[in-house]
Design an enzyme around this catalytic site. Structure first.
Site, PDB file in Angstrom:
ATOM      1  N   VAL A 115       0.827  -1.210   0.000  1.00 23.73           N
ATOM      2  CA  VAL A 115       0.000   0.000   0.000  1.00 23.73           C
ATOM      3  C   VAL A 115       0.862   1.261   0.000  1.00 23.73           C
ATOM      4  O   VAL A 115       0.508   2.269  -0.616  1.00 23.73           O
ATOM      5  CB  VAL A 115      -1.017  -0.014   1.170  1.00 23.73           C
ATOM      6  CG1 VAL A 115      -0.357   0.232   2.504  1.00 23.73           C
ATOM      7  CG2 VAL A 115      -2.140   0.976   0.935  1.00 23.73           C
ATOM      8  N   ASP A 116       2.011   1.218   0.643  1.00 20.18           N
ATOM      9  CA  ASP A 116       2.924   2.362   0.677  1.00 20.18           C
ATOM     10  C   ASP A 116       3.356   2.743  -0.738  1.00 20.18           C
ATOM     11  O   ASP A 116       3.276   3.909  -1.140  1.00 20.18           O
ATOM     12  CB  ASP A 116       4.129   2.026   1.552  1.00 20.18           C
ATOM     13  CG  ASP A 116       5.081   3.186   1.780  1.00 20.18           C
ATOM     14  OD1 ASP A 116       4.683   4.360   1.624  1.00 20.18           O
ATOM     15  OD2 ASP A 116       6.243   2.921   2.130  1.00 20.18           O
ATOM     16  N   THR A 170      -0.966  -6.109   8.073  1.00 17.14           N
ATOM     17  CA  THR A 170      -1.556  -7.414   7.757  1.00 17.14           C
ATOM     18  C   THR A 170      -1.020  -8.025   6.465  1.00 17.14           C
ATOM     19  O   THR A 170      -1.366  -9.154   6.143  1.00 17.14           O
ATOM     20  CB  THR A 170      -3.094  -7.315   7.662  1.00 17.14           C
ATOM     21  OG1 THR A 170      -3.446  -6.392   6.632  1.00 17.14           O
ATOM     22  CG2 THR A 170      -3.688  -6.882   8.987  1.00 17.14           C
ATOM     23  N   GLY A 171      -0.181  -7.328   5.753  1.00 14.89           N
ATOM     24  CA  GLY A 171       0.423  -7.865   4.536  1.00 14.89           C
ATOM     25  C   GLY A 171       1.770  -8.478   4.841  1.00 14.89           C
ATOM     26  O   GLY A 171       1.876  -9.469   5.569  1.00 14.89           O
TER      27      GLY A 171
END
Length: 172
Positions: free
Chosen positions: A33-34, A119-120
């Site tokens: 996501v980053d 959570t990844g």
């Protein structure tokens, strides 16, 4: 009262006041996501992040959203790496959520969207992380202020069901 709900979406497409970036400690982009947030926001956000001097786990720093539909990005770093639960991971994860909400309130933001922090790649079990996220956000529900909406933005249908179960538990 703050409305808490979960959706399945790409967080970079949400037109909210702020999205939360589960960033690395340098704030200079990375994977997951980053990386997606940095790519969507454009190089201006990277430049602003360079000026912030990094961020420690549990801290939050704010930048403009630039090319994102969100006005701001709250960079919370680094979501804790899951090491079995005996190394303060729950406290650090709760700080990521709580301090992000506090910063949103400080800046008079009305809506904020969270990804599933840690959570990844960091291996945090989704059920445990979602419970912490929802419980932390619920602590702010009855506080007065502009903040009226907290969204838990899920990557998969399975994650969405986990968040919805915890949210339903708040209403029971």
């Amino acid at each position: 009262m703050i409305n808490l709900h979960a959706i399945k979406a790409n967080i970079t497409t949400l037109a909210v006041d702020a999205i939360v970036n589960a960033a690395n400690s340098s704030l200079l982009g990375g994977g997951g996501v980053d990386g997606a947030i940095h790519r969507a926001a454009g190089p201006e956000m990277l430049h602003e992040c360079r000026l912030l001097g990094g961020c420690r786990t549990g801290e939050v720093k704010i930048t403009r959203g630039y090319k994102l539909p969100a006005r701001f990005v709250l960079h919370t770093t680094v979501g804790p790496v899951w090491r079995g639960g005996g190394h303060g991971e729950d406290t650090l994860l709760a700080q990521c959520y709580g301090r992000s909400i506090e910063l949103a309130r400080t800046h008079g933001l009305g809506s904020i969207a969270f990804p599933g922090i840690s959570t990844g790649r960091y291996g945090y079990p989704i059920e445990r992380a979602a419970g912490i996220a929802v419980a932390t956000a619920a602590e702010f529900r009855d506080q007065a202020g502009v903040l009226g909406e907290i969204i838990f933005c899920c990557f998969s249908d399975a994650d969405l069901r986990v968040y919805e179960a915890f949210l339903a538990g708040l209403e029971a």
